[in-house]
Design an enzyme around this catalytic site. Structure first.
Site, short mmCIF file in Angstrom:
data_model
loop_
_atom_site.label_atom_id
_atom_site.label_comp_id
_atom_site.label_asym_id
_atom_site.label_seq_id
_atom_site.Cartn_x
_atom_site.Cartn_y
_atom_site.Cartn_z
N GLY A 1 -20.08 12.34 -3.20
CA GLY A 1 -19.13 12.41 -4.31
C GLY A 1 -18.61 13.84 -4.37
N ALA A 2 -17.29 13.98 -4.34
CA ALA A 2 -16.69 15.31 -4.16
C ALA A 2 -17.21 16.39 -5.14
CB ALA A 2 -15.17 15.18 -4.21
N ASP B 1 -11.01 12.89 -3.32
CA ASP B 1 -11.74 13.92 -2.57
C ASP B 1 -10.87 15.13 -2.28
OD1 ASP B 1 -13.26 11.28 -1.96
OD2 ASP B 1 -14.61 12.94 -1.50
O1 MRU Z 1 -18.36 9.45 1.06
P1 MRU Z 1 -18.59 9.67 -0.40
O2 MRU Z 1 -19.55 8.70 -0.99
O3 MRU Z 1 -18.93 11.11 -0.71
O4 MRU Z 1 -17.17 9.38 -1.05
C1 MRU Z 1 -17.01 9.53 -2.42
C2 MRU Z 1 -15.65 9.16 -2.87
O5 MRU Z 1 -14.77 8.87 -2.09
C3 MRU Z 1 -15.37 9.26 -4.33
O6 MRU Z 1 -14.47 8.28 -4.72
C4 MRU Z 1 -14.76 10.63 -4.56
O7 MRU Z 1 -15.62 11.64 -4.14
C5 MRU Z 1 -14.30 10.83 -5.94
S1 MRU Z 1 -15.51 11.28 -6.94
C6 MRU Z 1 -16.10 11.55 -8.10
#
Ligand code: MRU
Length: 346
Positions: free
Chosen positions: A46-47, A236
């Site tokens: 999650g970013a 992201d």
């Molecule tokens: O690969 P991940 O699980 O890190 O991807 C996360 C996402 O794509 C979320 O939608 C994104 O980080 C938005 S977060 C709060």
């Protein structure tokens, strides 16, 4: 539950998200390599959370460096930052956070190594507490877009497992429940790694929200049946013109929402914007292991030798986005003009 990460007695701990929803296991990040692996293999994801965690990882990496050699310390700090940045390329929050702690040290080069270490830790803690506040602000803004009884579709995981607060898109949904908007949430399972099924569904059950899990391929059918009022997703990386990189499958949802005239909202803090990039085509897209597609829960579900393409993110062009909810306000088109304007509000 102490949140997805916590820092206590000079030690960094994180909830291993690859074990969810069956096990809640906290692990300690003791070394730079531990931190790198936790990010790369999505134990932490999650970013915004990647940003906060990586800032602490810089501190974990440098805290035991000898205190008497400043030049070597600074060179090592640069190496640490570059190494962490290479863990995952798409979420801009990672480079934003590690560069921010490094710059905090570099702005104080006349200080001793011991003092620089303290500055790095203080900056990481600041990023952490800021992230909690950013989530609150996004929720307050985003909830204005939700009507009583709305049926909302979401993708991937954007909640308290993806941030250090309540979340981005899911944070808005939690706020809607708090103010009795009585919403219903549909959750895409989000193949290949099932962040929707494993993480978002888990969060929504914990929060006692009326939620229904669907497979990714069902979204269009639900929209056609008139079962979805709005789509809310996270981001992201967002470019200057408002193109949005997010979990693979987001673009397909945006096309479907556009076709069915359903509002498509993105929720992200200022730290997810990359104003050095104009167009989405310039965002680096992470390509991950073919085994993530060929296996579920380590069990092979396809021929071992089949070719696989596994981009982890896609880019939704700005013309498919209704509005972007940020901690500084809601941005509407034309994004190129309005993103700069809204982000300049503090
Ligand atoms: O690969 P991940 O699980 O890190 O991807 C996360 C996402 O794509 C979320 O939608 C994104 O980080 C938005 S977060 C709060």
């Amino acid at each position: 539950m102490s949140g997805a990460i916590y820092f206590k007695n000079n030690r960094l701990f994180y909830l291993d998200q690859t074990e969810l929803p069956t096990k809640e296991i906290y692990r300690e990040c003791r070394t730079l390599r531990d931190g790198f692996k936790a990010i790369k293999y999505l134990q932490i994801r999650g970013a915004p959370l990647i940003g906060v965690f990586s800032a602490y990882c810089v501190y974990i990496a440098i805290k035991d460096f000898p205190n008497y050699h400043k030049d070597k310390f600074i060179k090592y700090l640069d190496k640490v930052v570059d190494f962490l940045k290479s863990a995952r390329p798409t979420a801009v929050n990672l480079s934003w956070a590690v560069e921010r702690v490094r710059d905090a040290a570099k702005d104080n080069l006349s200080s001793s190594v011991k003092a620089l270490k303290k500055i790095i830790l203080e900056e990481a803690k600041r990023i952490h507490s800021e992230d909690i506040k950013l989530c609150l602000r996004m929720a307050e803004e985003g909830v204005k877009l939700i009507n009583r009884g709305d049926r909302v579709l979401t993708h991937c995981n954007t909640g308290f497992l993806a941030t250090s607060g309540e979340g981005t898109a899911l944070g808005v949904i939690y706020k809607a429940k708090e103010v009795y908007k009585n919403i219903k949430v549909f959750v895409d399972e989000t193949r290949p790694l099932l962040q929707g099924a494993r993480l978002t569904a888990w969060e929504l059950c914990k929060k006692k929200i009326d939620a229904t899990l669907i497979t990714d391929s069902m979204a269009g059918y639900l929209m056609k049946q008139g079962m979805i009022d709005k789509v809310f997703v996270g981001a992201d990386r967002i470019t200057l013109q408002g193109d949005v990189a997010n979990k693979i499958g987001t673009y397909s949802l945006a096309v479907l929402a556009n076709h069915h005239r359903i509002p498509f909202y993105v929720v992200a803090p200022f730290s997810s914007f990359d104003l050095t990039i104009d167009k989405g085509e310039d965002i680096p897209i992470e390509e991950r292991s073919p085994w993530e597609v060929k296996c579920i829960d380590r069990k092979l579900i396809a021929p071992k030798n089949i070719n696989v393409y596994n981009p982890a993110f896609d880019v939704t062009p700005h013309h498919l986005i209704t509005a972007i909810v940020t901690d500084r306000g809601i941005v509407y088109p034309p994004f190129k003009k309005n993103i700069k304007m809204v982000l300049s509000y503090e």
